[in-house]
Design a protein around this motif. Structure first.
Motif, PDB file in Angstrom:
ATOM      1  N   ALA A 227     -35.729  12.082  32.780  1.00  0.00           N
ATOM      2  CA  ALA A 227     -35.981  10.700  32.363  1.00  0.00           C
ATOM      3  C   ALA A 227     -37.181  10.635  31.428  1.00  0.00           C
ATOM      4  CB  ALA A 227     -36.195   9.810  33.581  1.00  0.00           C
ATOM      5  N   TRP A 228     -38.184  11.448  31.710  1.00  0.00           N
ATOM      6  CA  TRP A 228     -39.371  11.477  30.845  1.00  0.00           C
ATOM      7  C   TRP A 228     -39.011  11.953  29.438  1.00  0.00           C
ATOM      8  CZ3 TRP A 228     -43.566   9.156  30.063  1.00  0.00           C
ATOM      9  CH2 TRP A 228     -44.362   8.698  31.110  1.00  0.00           C
ATOM     10  N   GLN A 229     -38.100  12.887  29.326  1.00  0.00           N
ATOM     11  CA  GLN A 229     -37.696  13.345  27.993  1.00  0.00           C
ATOM     12  C   GLN A 229     -37.085  12.197  27.190  1.00  0.00           C
ATOM     13  OE1 GLN A 229     -38.627  16.339  26.778  1.00  0.00           O
ATOM     14  NE2 GLN A 229     -39.655  16.384  28.786  1.00  0.00           N
ATOM     15  N   THR A 230     -36.368  11.326  27.876  1.00  0.00           N
ATOM     16  CA  THR A 230     -35.840  10.140  27.207  1.00  0.00           C
ATOM     17  C   THR A 230     -36.951   9.162  26.876  1.00  0.00           C
ATOM     18  OG1 THR A 230     -33.697  10.347  28.316  1.00  0.00           O
ATOM     19  CG2 THR A 230     -34.268   8.172  27.465  1.00  0.00           C
ATOM     20  N   LEU A 231     -37.850   8.918  27.838  1.00  0.00           N
ATOM     21  CA  LEU A 231     -38.931   7.953  27.607  1.00  0.00           C
ATOM     22  C   LEU A 231     -39.863   8.407  26.494  1.00  0.00           C
ATOM     23  CD1 LEU A 231     -39.756   7.026  31.311  1.00  0.00           C
ATOM     24  CD2 LEU A 231     -38.617   5.582  29.612  1.00  0.00           C
ATOM     25  N   LYS A 232     -40.006   9.687  26.299  1.00  0.00           N
ATOM     26  CA  LYS A 232     -40.857  10.189  25.214  1.00  0.00           C
ATOM     27  C   LYS A 232     -40.241   9.935  23.841  1.00  0.00           C
ATOM     28  CE  LYS A 232     -43.252  13.735  27.922  1.00  0.00           C
ATOM     29  NZ  LYS A 232     -43.419  15.176  28.184  1.00  0.00           N
ATOM     30  N   GLN A 233     -38.979   9.524  23.828  1.00  0.00           N
ATOM     31  CA  GLN A 233     -38.303   9.136  22.583  1.00  0.00           C
ATOM     32  C   GLN A 233     -38.019   7.623  22.539  1.00  0.00           C
ATOM     33  OE1 GLN A 233     -37.870  11.566  20.291  1.00  0.00           O
ATOM     34  NE2 GLN A 233     -38.781  12.974  21.789  1.00  0.00           N
TER      35      GLN A 233
END
Length: 299
Positions: A227-233
């Protein structure tokens, strides 16, 4: 699976909570939610509570946002408020709460959502938003985060976790009051106790503190990391409004601001005199900020 349902009379005449109950089925369990404001063509503001509260936490914020022309949805997570309560602790997991919440959002077909989240409302809401980006337009977060277990938890959190697992009777209203700067009236403390006639109803409240990832090997760590990988984008608007008197999440706002692109150039706020349960200490102020945030970031 043993399911308890709090008697309706426990919710009669609660101070400041005049809302009509609504329910939806999520995997055979009844999930309660408040639904206020216009329902036709209105943008949705989804207010997610955390531990050990329920939608009562948002009672002063719901009218402010609804009056501004938005549809406010405030559910009770399974195990809390007017929602069904499963007795067996093994039924509750981080992933199961994410799944229940996702089913809820899909069942109501909520779109163009402004997520309002605090405490576990953020641990769940940020996951769900990252995994269902097409349904969310913007996010505002207070006193929350999305832990992956890579960073050690604070001493304040570890003390709370230990307390929650060892105290013979979990004093729900007392816990909420202790997380506020402003002293809560006795009748408000009683309203937080209302969903839990006895300890058998408190399984979800007991389990939640154990579900926070505190090591990289935690069952939820990998999914939160994804989820963090998505939030970082994440380019959609993201606003933080943290209380300055919350020892549990202090500094988490700076992490969110630094890592999420949509947080850039937003009017992030520190709410002076706000404890962990910011909705009690600074609810109407945060609600006004939410309205301004939506108006300034219309899609």
């Amino acid at each position: 699976m043993t399911v308890l349902r709090t008697p309706d009379d426990r919710f009669e005449k609660l101070p400041g909570y005049p809302f009509i109950p609504n329910y939806v089925d999520v995997g055979g369990l009844r999930m309660h939610y408040v639904d206020e404001g216009p329902r036709q063509s209105a943008e949705v503001v989804l207010m997610l509570h955390g531990e050990p509260t329920w939608s009562y936490l948002y009672r002063t914020m719901i009218p402010v946002v609804a009056r501004a022309g938005y549809r406010v949805i405030a559910p009770d997570l399974i195990g809390f408020g007017r929602s069904d309560k499963v007795v067996e602790p093994d039924v509750y997991s981080y992933q199961q709460h994410v799944d229940w919440l996702t089913v809820f959002i899909n069942a109501l077909d909520l779109r163009s959502i402004t997520l309002v989240c605090q405490d576990w409302g953020g641990l769940l809401g940020l996951r769900v938003a990252a995994e269902n980006q097409e349904r969310f337009a913007r996010i505002t977060a207070s006193n929350t985060g999305l832990p992956t277990g890579d960073q050690p938890p604070s001493a304040a959190f570890l003390q709370w976790q230990q307390f929650s697992q060892t105290v013979p009777e979990l004093p729900i209203g007392f816990i909420v009051s202790g997380g506020c700067v402003n002293k809560l009236p006795a009748e408000v403390i009683a309203a937080y106790d209302a969903p839990f006639p006895d300890e058998s109803y408190k399984t979800a409240a007991r389990v939640f503190p154990k579900l926070v990832p505190t090591s990289p090997g935690d069952p939820a760590a990998a999914a939160n990391g994804a989820a963090w990988q998505t939030l970082k984008q994440w380019q959609k608007p993201f606003l933080t409004a943290f209380g300055d008197k919350d020892p549990i999440t202090a500094g988490a706002d700076r992490i969110l601001q630094a890592l999420i692109p949509g947080a850039k150039n937003q009017p992030h706020t520190t709410l002076t005199g706000g404890g962990h349960f910011i909705q009690e200490d600074k609810g109407e102020e945060w609600a006004q900020l939410i309205v301004q945030f939506i108006q300034q970031n219309q899609t």
